[in-house]
Design an enzyme around this catalytic site. Structure first.
Site, PDB file in Angstrom:
ATOM      1  N   HIS A  20       0.858  -1.187   0.000  1.00 44.25           N
ATOM      2  CA  HIS A  20       0.000   0.000   0.000  1.00 44.25           C
ATOM      3  C   HIS A  20       0.893   1.235   0.000  1.00 44.25           C
ATOM      4  O   HIS A  20       2.053   1.187   0.421  1.00 44.25           O
ATOM      5  CB  HIS A  20      -0.889   0.014   1.240  1.00 44.25           C
TER       6      HIS A  20
ATOM      7  N   GLU B 195       1.024   3.811   1.885  1.00 51.24           N
ATOM      8  CA  GLU B 195       1.557   4.162   3.199  1.00 51.24           C
ATOM      9  C   GLU B 195       2.751   3.292   3.574  1.00 51.24           C
ATOM     10  O   GLU B 195       3.751   3.794   4.103  1.00 51.24           O
ATOM     11  CB  GLU B 195       0.475   3.993   4.289  1.00 51.24           C
TER      12      GLU B 195
ATOM     13  N   CYS C  32      -6.092   1.782   6.048  1.00 51.38           N
ATOM     14  CA  CYS C  32      -6.670   0.520   6.509  1.00 51.38           C
ATOM     15  C   CYS C  32      -6.007   0.122   7.837  1.00 51.38           C
ATOM     16  O   CYS C  32      -5.078   0.774   8.309  1.00 51.38           O
ATOM     17  CB  CYS C  32      -6.465  -0.568   5.459  1.00 51.38           C
TER      18      CYS C  32
ATOM     19  N   CYS D 117      -2.137  -0.515   7.569  1.00 50.03           N
ATOM     20  CA  CYS D 117      -1.342   0.702   7.438  1.00 50.03           C
ATOM     21  C   CYS D 117      -1.334   1.506   8.736  1.00 50.03           C
ATOM     22  O   CYS D 117      -0.300   2.041   9.129  1.00 50.03           O
ATOM     23  CB  CYS D 117      -1.854   1.539   6.274  1.00 50.03           C
TER      24      CYS D 117
END
Length: 151
Positions: free
Chosen positions: A55, A57, A85, A88
């Site tokens: 992701h 992040e 999420c 993260c």
């Protein structure tokens, strides 16, 4: 609460989100800043990297940790276009990120306010200050347009 400086860094996160979308990834971008300088940035890459943890992040945190030669990233601010999420947010806690600034909420899996309220959880050993809604319309439009094109 958002500051004028936050908008400049969020613009960069939006640019990174656009790049992810052009690659066929969900358009999310992230920028990690310390003392007014970008120390890590990333855009979604789970498909291209064959990595479910890639992701935006996580990529920004990994790059910053390499840059700083430390997995702890205190006194940093993470700018991300979409509400993080659970994975993260957990990584941010472990890295000791001081502040999170994000654009649009993520109604299906957002872990900061939409589905979970992890920033208010009392079981973490670190608290992250949160500012939300920064350039939310722009971030929402990127995601909406991306998914409209996939249908």
């Amino acid at each position: 609460m958002a500051t004028p400086r936050d908008y400049g860094f969020m613009r960069r996160a939006l640019e990174l989100a656009e790049i992810a979308g052009e690659r066929g990834e969900v358009p999310v971008g992230a920028v990690l800043v310390r003392e007014g300088k970008i120390i890590g940035e990333g855009s979604n890459r789970p498909i291209g990297n064959c990595d479910p943890s890639a992701h935006a992040e996580i990529i920004a945190l990994r790059r910053a940790a390499e840059e700083m030669q430390n997995y702890r990233l205190p006194q940093t601010t993470l700018y991300v276009t979409i509400e993080p999420c659970t994975m993260c947010f957990g990584a941010m806690v472990h890295a000791r990120v001081g502040r999170l600034v994000y654009g649009a909420t993520e109604p299906r899996a957002g872990a900061v306010e939409s589905r979970l309220n992890l920033s208010e959880a009392d079981f973490f050993n670190h608290r992250i200050e949160v500012a939300s809604g920064v350039m939310a319309e722009e971030a929402s439009n990127l995601v909406r347009t991306f998914f409209r094109g996939r249908r």
